[in-house]
Design a protein around this motif. Structure first.
Motif, PDB file in Angstrom:
ATOM      1  N   LEU A   9       0.861  -1.176   0.000  1.00  0.00           N
ATOM      2  CA  LEU A   9       0.000   0.000   0.000  1.00  0.00           C
ATOM      3  C   LEU A   9       0.901   1.231   0.000  1.00  0.00           C
ATOM      4  O   LEU A   9       1.943   1.250   0.658  1.00  0.00           O
ATOM      5  N   VAL A  10       0.509   2.256  -0.740  1.00  0.00           N
ATOM      6  CA  VAL A  10       1.276   3.495  -0.793  1.00  0.00           C
ATOM      7  C   VAL A  10       0.454   4.607  -0.141  1.00  0.00           C
ATOM      8  O   VAL A  10      -0.669   4.887  -0.563  1.00  0.00           O
ATOM      9  N   LEU A  11       1.028   5.195   0.906  1.00  0.00           N
ATOM     10  CA  LEU A  11       0.424   6.330   1.585  1.00  0.00           C
ATOM     11  C   LEU A  11       1.246   7.557   1.234  1.00  0.00           C
ATOM     12  O   LEU A  11       2.449   7.589   1.484  1.00  0.00           O
ATOM     13  N   THR A  12       0.611   8.537   0.615  1.00  0.00           N
ATOM     14  CA  THR A  12       1.287   9.775   0.245  1.00  0.00           C
ATOM     15  C   THR A  12       0.810  10.881   1.172  1.00  0.00           C
ATOM     16  O   THR A  12      -0.383  11.191   1.215  1.00  0.00           O
ATOM     17  N   PHE A  13       1.747  11.444   1.931  1.00  0.00           N
ATOM     18  CA  PHE A  13       1.443  12.547   2.845  1.00  0.00           C
ATOM     19  C   PHE A  13       1.831  13.843   2.142  1.00  0.00           C
ATOM     20  O   PHE A  13       2.988  14.013   1.748  1.00  0.00           O
ATOM     21  N   VAL A  44       5.410  14.087   0.218  1.00  0.00           N
ATOM     22  CA  VAL A  44       5.539  14.685  -1.107  1.00  0.00           C
ATOM     23  C   VAL A  44       5.142  16.156  -1.063  1.00  0.00           C
ATOM     24  O   VAL A  44       4.063  16.506  -0.607  1.00  0.00           O
ATOM     25  N   ASN A  45       6.050  16.993  -1.550  1.00  0.00           N
ATOM     26  CA  ASN A  45       5.760  18.408  -1.760  1.00  0.00           C
ATOM     27  C   ASN A  45       5.388  18.548  -3.234  1.00  0.00           C
ATOM     28  O   ASN A  45       6.259  18.625  -4.097  1.00  0.00           O
ATOM     29  N   VAL A  58       0.253  10.375  -7.849  1.00  0.00           N
ATOM     30  CA  VAL A  58      -1.111  10.156  -7.371  1.00  0.00           C
ATOM     31  C   VAL A  58      -1.707   8.872  -7.943  1.00  0.00           C
ATOM     32  O   VAL A  58      -2.456   8.176  -7.260  1.00  0.00           O
ATOM     33  N   HIS A  59      -1.344   8.515  -9.165  1.00  0.00           N
ATOM     34  CA  HIS A  59      -1.871   7.283  -9.775  1.00  0.00           C
ATOM     35  C   HIS A  59      -1.439   6.036  -9.011  1.00  0.00           C
ATOM     36  O   HIS A  59      -2.109   5.013  -9.073  1.00  0.00           O
ATOM     37  N   ARG A  60      -0.311   6.110  -8.292  1.00  0.00           N
ATOM     38  CA  ARG A  60       0.145   4.943  -7.524  1.00  0.00           C
ATOM     39  C   ARG A  60      -0.069   5.135  -6.022  1.00  0.00           C
ATOM     40  O   ARG A  60       0.478   4.402  -5.209  1.00  0.00           O
ATOM     41  N   THR A  61      -0.902   6.120  -5.664  1.00  0.00           N
ATOM     42  CA  THR A  61      -1.228   6.386  -4.263  1.00  0.00           C
ATOM     43  C   THR A  61      -2.532   5.686  -3.893  1.00  0.00           C
ATOM     44  O   THR A  61      -3.524   5.821  -4.595  1.00  0.00           O
ATOM     45  N   ASP A  62      -2.499   4.935  -2.804  1.00  0.00           N
ATOM     46  CA  ASP A  62      -3.711   4.292  -2.296  1.00  0.00           C
ATOM     47  C   ASP A  62      -4.387   5.159  -1.241  1.00  0.00           C
ATOM     48  O   ASP A  62      -5.611   5.168  -1.120  1.00  0.00           O
TER      49      ASP A  62
END
Length: 159
Positions: A9-13, A44-45, A58-62
């Protein structure tokens, strides 16, 4: 792109740099990484990337996590069935990102920040940094991450 079990799972903050910063962010992210070692957690900025690069991220962000702001608009480009997490400034009752998430078939979880004792404020939520107690931040992330454990082809034990 569908959710795939062959990757974590990918969490992008969303790592804001100028205003509405999450107080204690580095500490909280560090604890989160140790609590969920199987989740790929990235700060990610978005301002540092071209729009095309932002879309790739964003396409690989869950799970997209951020303090209320325009960065959460990236949720519209996430795979269907993703999760959005919004940390709202105290007293802000904006429902736009919640509504967008619902329209796109995403989960949406939110929590309101509080005023930290002794915190200097401008009195304008658009500029003030936000404080969410560590326990509340972890609860919010726990719910968001576990909501994704059995979506699509993922199969992760909840405890």
């Amino acid at each position: 792109e569908s959710l795939a079990a062959d990757r974590p799972l990918v969490l992008t903050f969303i790592d804001r740099k100028e205003k509405r910063l999450l107080i204690n962010k580095e500490k909280y992210i560090s604890i989160l990484k140790s609590k969920f070692p199987a989740v790929k957690i990235e700060l990610v900025n978005f301002a540092a990337f071209s729009f095309a690069e932002q879309l790739k991220i964003v396409h690989r962000t869950d799970i997209l996590v951020g303090v209320h702001g325009a960065g959460l608009t990236h949720g519209m480009f996430m795979p269907r069935g993703s999760t959005m997490v919004e940390i709202l400034p105290p007293g802000v009752a904006h429902k736009g990102f919640r509504n967008m998430a619902k329209l796109l078939g995403h989960h949406h979880f939110s929590s309101h920040a509080t005023h930290r004792p002794g915190q200097a404020t401008t009195g304008d939520w658009k500029y003030d940094d936000v404080f969410l107690e560590e326990e509340r931040f972890m609860e919010l992330m726990d719910v968001a991450i576990k909501s994704m454990y059995n979506r699509g082809t993922y199969n992760q034990d909840v405890s």
